[in-house]
Write a protein that holds these residues in place. Sequence first.
Motif, PDB file in Angstrom:
ATOM      1  N   THR A  79      -3.891  -3.548  -7.598  1.00  0.00           N
ATOM      2  CA  THR A  79      -3.120  -2.487  -6.953  1.00  0.00           C
ATOM      3  C   THR A  79      -3.426  -2.420  -5.461  1.00  0.00           C
ATOM      4  O   THR A  79      -2.513  -2.307  -4.630  1.00  0.00           O
ATOM      5  CB  THR A  79      -3.429  -1.129  -7.602  1.00  0.00           C
ATOM      6  OG1 THR A  79      -3.065  -1.182  -8.985  1.00  0.00           O
ATOM      7  CG2 THR A  79      -2.644  -0.012  -6.934  1.00  0.00           C
TER       8      THR A  79
ATOM      9  N   SER B 125       8.626  -7.163  -7.752  1.00  0.00           N
ATOM     10  CA  SER B 125       8.430  -6.798  -9.147  1.00  0.00           C
ATOM     11  C   SER B 125       6.942  -6.669  -9.428  1.00  0.00           C
ATOM     12  O   SER B 125       6.126  -7.391  -8.843  1.00  0.00           O
ATOM     13  CB  SER B 125       9.038  -7.858 -10.077  1.00  0.00           C
ATOM     14  OG  SER B 125       8.698  -7.594 -11.424  1.00  0.00           O
ATOM     15  N   VAL B 126       6.585  -5.735 -10.311  1.00  0.00           N
ATOM     16  CA  VAL B 126       5.179  -5.532 -10.648  1.00  0.00           C
ATOM     17  C   VAL B 126       4.593  -6.785 -11.287  1.00  0.00           C
ATOM     18  O   VAL B 126       3.413  -7.098 -11.106  1.00  0.00           O
ATOM     19  CB  VAL B 126       5.030  -4.325 -11.600  1.00  0.00           C
ATOM     20  CG1 VAL B 126       3.574  -4.141 -12.016  1.00  0.00           C
ATOM     21  CG2 VAL B 126       5.545  -3.055 -10.946  1.00  0.00           C
TER      22      VAL B 126
ATOM     23  N   ILE C 297       7.385   7.226  -5.949  1.00  0.00           N
ATOM     24  CA  ILE C 297       7.441   6.119  -6.917  1.00  0.00           C
ATOM     25  C   ILE C 297       8.854   5.966  -7.467  1.00  0.00           C
ATOM     26  O   ILE C 297       9.375   4.849  -7.584  1.00  0.00           O
ATOM     27  CB  ILE C 297       6.428   6.373  -8.050  1.00  0.00           C
ATOM     28  CG1 ILE C 297       4.997   6.209  -7.519  1.00  0.00           C
ATOM     29  CG2 ILE C 297       6.668   5.415  -9.214  1.00  0.00           C
ATOM     30  CD1 ILE C 297       3.925   6.527  -8.539  1.00  0.00           C
TER      31      ILE C 297
ATOM     32  N   LYS D   1      10.710   2.378  -6.696  1.00  0.00           N
ATOM     33  CA  LYS D   1      10.754   1.368  -7.757  1.00  0.00           C
ATOM     34  C   LYS D   1      12.168   0.861  -7.991  1.00  0.00           C
ATOM     35  O   LYS D   1      12.368  -0.250  -8.487  1.00  0.00           O
ATOM     36  CB  LYS D   1      10.160   1.919  -9.044  1.00  0.00           C
ATOM     37  CG  LYS D   1      10.982   2.991  -9.736  1.00  0.00           C
ATOM     38  CD  LYS D   1      10.282   3.461 -10.991  1.00  0.00           C
ATOM     39  CE  LYS D   1      11.088   4.521 -11.737  1.00  0.00           C
ATOM     40  NZ  LYS D   1      10.392   4.975 -12.956  1.00  0.00           N
TER      41      LYS D   1
ATOM     42  N   GLN E 225      10.508  -1.729  -3.618  1.00  0.00           N
ATOM     43  CA  GLN E 225       9.428  -1.581  -2.636  1.00  0.00           C
ATOM     44  C   GLN E 225       8.111  -1.263  -3.347  1.00  0.00           C
ATOM     45  O   GLN E 225       7.515  -0.197  -3.168  1.00  0.00           O
ATOM     46  CB  GLN E 225       9.781  -0.485  -1.630  1.00  0.00           C
ATOM     47  CG  GLN E 225      11.061  -0.759  -0.855  1.00  0.00           C
ATOM     48  CD  GLN E 225      11.391   0.366   0.101  1.00  0.00           C
ATOM     49  OE1 GLN E 225      10.572   1.248   0.361  1.00  0.00           O
ATOM     50  NE2 GLN E 225      12.594   0.346   0.634  1.00  0.00           N
ATOM     51  N   TYR E 226       7.660  -2.211  -4.135  1.00  0.00           N
ATOM     52  CA  TYR E 226       6.464  -1.966  -4.933  1.00  0.00           C
ATOM     53  C   TYR E 226       5.206  -1.928  -4.076  1.00  0.00           C
ATOM     54  O   TYR E 226       4.229  -1.255  -4.422  1.00  0.00           O
ATOM     55  CB  TYR E 226       6.335  -3.030  -6.023  1.00  0.00           C
ATOM     56  CG  TYR E 226       7.338  -2.851  -7.134  1.00  0.00           C
ATOM     57  CD1 TYR E 226       7.105  -1.949  -8.156  1.00  0.00           C
ATOM     58  CD2 TYR E 226       8.524  -3.573  -7.144  1.00  0.00           C
ATOM     59  CE1 TYR E 226       8.027  -1.771  -9.180  1.00  0.00           C
ATOM     60  CE2 TYR E 226       9.460  -3.400  -8.164  1.00  0.00           C
ATOM     61  CZ  TYR E 226       9.203  -2.507  -9.174  1.00  0.00           C
ATOM     62  OH  TYR E 226      10.123  -2.329 -10.177  1.00  0.00           O
TER      63      TYR E 226
ATOM     64  N   MET F  53       4.888   1.534  -2.905  1.00  0.00           N
ATOM     65  CA  MET F  53       4.535   2.390  -4.037  1.00  0.00           C
ATOM     66  C   MET F  53       3.035   2.328  -4.304  1.00  0.00           C
ATOM     67  O   MET F  53       2.371   3.363  -4.498  1.00  0.00           O
ATOM     68  CB  MET F  53       5.313   1.950  -5.280  1.00  0.00           C
ATOM     69  CG  MET F  53       5.090   2.821  -6.501  1.00  0.00           C
ATOM     70  SD  MET F  53       6.134   2.303  -7.896  1.00  0.00           S
ATOM     71  CE  MET F  53       5.330   0.761  -8.351  1.00  0.00           C
TER      72      MET F  53
END
Length: 215
Positions: A30, A40-41, A170, A174, A178-179, A182
Amino acid sequence: MRKNKAMIFWFCLPALLSLMLMFVYPVCRTVLMSFFQVESVTASMSDWSFYGLGNYTKIFGSASFLTSMRNMLLIWLVGGVFTLTLAMLMAVIVTSGIEGIPKDLYEAATIDGAGKVHQFTHITLPLVQPAIITVTIFNFMSVWNEFFMALIFTSSESMAPVGVGLLNIINSMKYTGQYGGMFAAVIIVFLPTFLLYIFMSEKIIAGVTGGGVKG
């Protein structure tokens, strides 16, 4: 003795490695992702684009996030510190002769001519300082981490504390991919309580265990 320590170490090692995999890795990932533009996460690191402090600049440039931070500090300062100070002052006054403080100190101070106010400020307050700091820290953490009640009762962004403000950021980021921003917001909200515990952990432990051992 050394064999026992070695056996305990090897016995606990799998559990420690599992904990690191479950908790330390997500935190490190993180923090790292907060410095990149991530679409993407689950995107691999090769797809990340380094953005430096751009995500943090963007978060601190968000009016809604700054408003939520201000609201949270106001809630803590006005509703927390004032109430806590008054409650702790009354509690300390009532329990100024608590068992943890030797009565000999008060007797010696009385012989030296010290009044009740002087005894309170120079004996009682210094000795109960760890307890006061501990309660203050726990109060701050409970207010800072408040979410569900704030989510239920706040009707506008201008009144939202930091937890609800983070949720709004968030939700907005999301859907735009724009992770990185976030995760930067998550780190900003996480840091105060983390740093508070790092620098004040000895006070917390002393306050919690202060009355647990008698000489």
